[in-house]
Motif scaffolding. Structure first.
Motif, PDB file in Angstrom:
ATOM      1  N   LEU A   1      -5.087  21.882 -13.077  1.00 11.58           N
ATOM      2  CA  LEU A   1      -4.638  22.988 -13.495  1.00 11.58           C
ATOM      3  C   LEU A   1      -3.180  23.565 -12.174  1.00 11.58           C
ATOM      4  CD1 LEU A   1      -3.857  23.911 -16.480  1.00 11.58           C
ATOM      5  CD2 LEU A   1      -4.853  25.237 -15.953  1.00 11.58           C
ATOM      6  N   ALA A   2      -4.034  24.427 -11.584  1.00 10.33           N
ATOM      7  CA  ALA A   2      -3.781  25.241 -10.441  1.00 10.33           C
ATOM      8  C   ALA A   2      -2.618  24.674  -9.443  1.00 10.33           C
ATOM      9  CB  ALA A   2      -4.446  26.389  -9.805  1.00 10.33           C
ATOM     10  N   GLN A   3      -3.396  23.567  -9.716  1.00 10.30           N
ATOM     11  CA  GLN A   3      -2.353  22.365  -8.545  1.00 10.30           C
ATOM     12  C   GLN A   3      -1.318  21.785  -9.265  1.00 10.30           C
ATOM     13  OE1 GLN A   3      -5.414  20.375  -7.515  1.00 10.30           O
ATOM     14  NE2 GLN A   3      -5.689  20.627  -5.261  1.00 10.30           N
ATOM     15  N   LEU A   4      -1.287  21.543 -10.685  1.00 12.60           N
ATOM     16  CA  LEU A   4       0.181  20.660 -11.838  1.00 12.60           C
ATOM     17  C   LEU A   4       0.855  22.074 -11.718  1.00 12.60           C
ATOM     18  CD1 LEU A   4      -2.569  18.930 -14.409  1.00 12.60           C
ATOM     19  CD2 LEU A   4      -0.442  17.928 -12.878  1.00 12.60           C
TER      20      LEU A   4
ATOM     21  N   ALA B   1      -1.111  20.279 -21.172  1.00 15.82           N
ATOM     22  CA  ALA B   1      -0.431  21.437 -20.223  1.00 15.82           C
ATOM     23  C   ALA B   1       0.891  20.916 -19.064  1.00 15.82           C
ATOM     24  CB  ALA B   1      -1.253  21.915 -19.521  1.00 15.82           C
ATOM     25  N   GLY B   2      -0.408  19.620 -18.820  1.00 11.76           N
ATOM     26  CA  GLY B   2       0.591  19.370 -17.396  1.00 11.76           C
ATOM     27  C   GLY B   2       1.912  18.467 -17.620  1.00 11.76           C
ATOM     28  N   PHE B   3       1.367  17.372 -19.012  1.00 11.29           N
ATOM     29  CA  PHE B   3       2.364  16.697 -19.167  1.00 11.29           C
ATOM     30  C   PHE B   3       3.623  17.574 -19.799  1.00 11.29           C
ATOM     31  CE2 PHE B   3      -0.492  12.809 -18.681  1.00 11.29           C
ATOM     32  CZ  PHE B   3       0.759  11.699 -17.829  1.00 11.29           C
TER      33      PHE B   3
ATOM     34  N   ARG C   1       7.051  17.514 -18.558  1.00 11.85           N
ATOM     35  CA  ARG C   1       7.823  16.538 -19.718  1.00 11.85           C
ATOM     36  C   ARG C   1       8.150  14.692 -20.148  1.00 11.85           C
ATOM     37  NH1 ARG C   1       7.803  20.215 -22.741  1.00 11.85           N
ATOM     38  NH2 ARG C   1       9.143  21.352 -23.956  1.00 11.85           N
ATOM     39  N   HIS C   2       9.285  14.543 -18.327  1.00 12.50           N
ATOM     40  CA  HIS C   2       9.018  13.126 -18.411  1.00 12.50           C
ATOM     41  C   HIS C   2       8.920  12.634 -17.175  1.00 12.50           C
ATOM     42  CE1 HIS C   2      12.714  13.665 -15.944  1.00 12.50           C
ATOM     43  NE2 HIS C   2      13.177  15.258 -17.161  1.00 12.50           N
ATOM     44  N   GLY C   3       9.128  10.964 -16.921  1.00 12.70           N
ATOM     45  CA  GLY C   3       8.810   9.876 -15.659  1.00 12.70           C
ATOM     46  C   GLY C   3       9.561  10.448 -14.909  1.00 12.70           C
ATOM     47  N   GLU C   4      10.838  11.337 -15.024  1.00 14.00           N
ATOM     48  CA  GLU C   4      11.791  11.224 -14.562  1.00 14.00           C
ATOM     49  C   GLU C   4      11.868  12.468 -13.452  1.00 14.00           C
ATOM     50  OE1 GLU C   4      13.474   8.421 -13.033  1.00 14.00           O
ATOM     51  OE2 GLU C   4      12.598   7.399 -14.175  1.00 14.00           O
ATOM     52  N   HIS C   5      10.189  13.531 -13.640  1.00 11.56           N
ATOM     53  CA  HIS C   5      10.513  14.325 -13.181  1.00 11.56           C
ATOM     54  C   HIS C   5       9.879  14.717 -11.542  1.00 11.56           C
ATOM     55  CE1 HIS C   5       9.032  17.930 -11.980  1.00 11.56           C
ATOM     56  NE2 HIS C   5       9.140  19.225 -12.779  1.00 11.56           N
ATOM     57  N   PRO C   6      11.081  15.123 -10.336  1.00 14.45           N
ATOM     58  CA  PRO C   6      10.314  15.434  -9.294  1.00 14.45           C
ATOM     59  C   PRO C   6       8.874  15.506  -9.192  1.00 14.45           C
ATOM     60  CG  PRO C   6      12.551  16.890  -9.265  1.00 14.45           C
ATOM     61  CD  PRO C   6      11.431  16.171 -11.042  1.00 14.45           C
ATOM     62  N   ALA C   7       8.508  15.522  -9.386  1.00 17.00           N
ATOM     63  CA  ALA C   7       6.466  15.936  -9.916  1.00 17.00           C
ATOM     64  C   ALA C   7       5.956  15.398 -10.550  1.00 17.00           C
ATOM     65  CB  ALA C   7       6.250  17.171  -9.350  1.00 17.00           C
ATOM     66  N   PHE C   8       7.069  13.845 -11.021  1.00 16.95           N
ATOM     67  CA  PHE C   8       5.966  13.200 -11.529  1.00 16.95           C
ATOM     68  C   PHE C   8       4.115  12.695 -10.912  1.00 16.95           C
ATOM     69  CE2 PHE C   8       4.794   9.210 -13.587  1.00 16.95           C
ATOM     70  CZ  PHE C   8       4.273   9.699 -15.474  1.00 16.95           C
ATOM     71  N   ARG C   9       4.745  11.714  -9.727  1.00 14.64           N
ATOM     72  CA  ARG C   9       3.917  11.123  -8.899  1.00 14.64           C
ATOM     73  C   ARG C   9       2.480  11.968  -8.697  1.00 14.64           C
ATOM     74  NH1 ARG C   9       5.356   6.315  -9.788  1.00 14.64           N
ATOM     75  NH2 ARG C   9       6.288   5.309  -8.916  1.00 14.64           N
ATOM     76  N   ASP C  10       3.072  12.981  -8.555  1.00 17.96           N
ATOM     77  CA  ASP C  10       1.697  13.410  -7.363  1.00 17.96           C
ATOM     78  C   ASP C  10       0.981  13.798  -8.676  1.00 17.96           C
ATOM     79  OD1 ASP C  10       2.859  13.374  -4.693  1.00 17.96           O
ATOM     80  OD2 ASP C  10       3.842  14.680  -4.609  1.00 17.96           O
ATOM     81  N   ALA C  11       2.127  14.858  -9.723  1.00 23.81           N
ATOM     82  CA  ALA C  11       1.182  15.336 -10.747  1.00 23.81           C
ATOM     83  C   ALA C  11       0.096  14.342 -11.424  1.00 23.81           C
ATOM     84  CB  ALA C  11       2.329  16.038 -11.881  1.00 23.81           C
TER      85      ALA C  11
END
Length: 178
Positions: free
Chosen positions: A36-39, A155-157, A161-171
């Motif tokens: 959770l803290a990493q997300l 919480a993470g998703f 909000r969406h798959g285009e978020h810049p952090a999506f792949r890392d998350a």
């Protein structure tokens, strides 16, 4: 209602080294708290921790401390009574809360935040108590008092909000290995 990264702060309550071994699913709760803290870090949500009587219960694990801006040492079960409100970032009205023990410090801190007008989101799979029955009773009571009970994945998703978020792949790499 959905959680928003822009208005959230993460508070991790009392994941202390001498307390965790006594808790039902304590290690799993810590693992989820670290995730959770990493997300939170990936999406820009500020994170802080608390520690109850660290001289007796130990400090939070170093991995958790490294992911939080600061640790509030406290004596009251409700961290608000020991200055939590003053440590929270301004203009963030939603507090994502996880910790130990669910029915003591986590519950009382959540109630303190709710009484002060914050929206409280309790991450159930990142919380623990000595007995699972106390954990479950606390979650029911938190819901009754107006807290929203969610999971780490929720919480993470919601922060993303969406798959285009810049952090999506890392998350996604943090969320999916479960």
């Amino acid at each position: 209602m959905l959680l928003h990264a822009e208005t959230s702060s993460l508070v991790l309550v009392d994941y202390q080294t001498r307390l965790l071994p006594a808790l039902h699913r304590g290690q799993q709760a810590l693992d989820q708290a670290l995730r959770l803290a990493q997300l939170a870090r990936l999406v820009g949500v500020p994170a802080l921790a608390t520690a109850q009587y660290p001289a007796k219960l130990g400090n939070n694990p170093a991995a958790l401390t490294a992911l939080t801006a600061q640790t509030l040492n406290k004596q009251h079960f409700d961290a608000c009574a020991d200055g939590l409100i003053d440590t929270l970032p301004a203009h963030r009205s939603e507090i994502v809360l996880a910790g130990c023990e669910t029915h003591v410090c986590l519950l009382q801190t959540a109630c303190g935040l709710l009484a002060r007008g914050y929206g409280v989101w309790v991450v159930a799979d990142a919380c623990a108590a000595r007995r699972d029955s106390d954990h479950q009773l606390a979650l029911a009571r938190l819901r009754d008092n107006g807290a929203r009970v969610i999971s780490t994945e929720m919480a993470g998703f919601e922060w993303l909000r969406h798959g285009e978020h810049p952090a999506f792949r890392d998350a996604l790499a943090l969320i999916r290995p479960l």
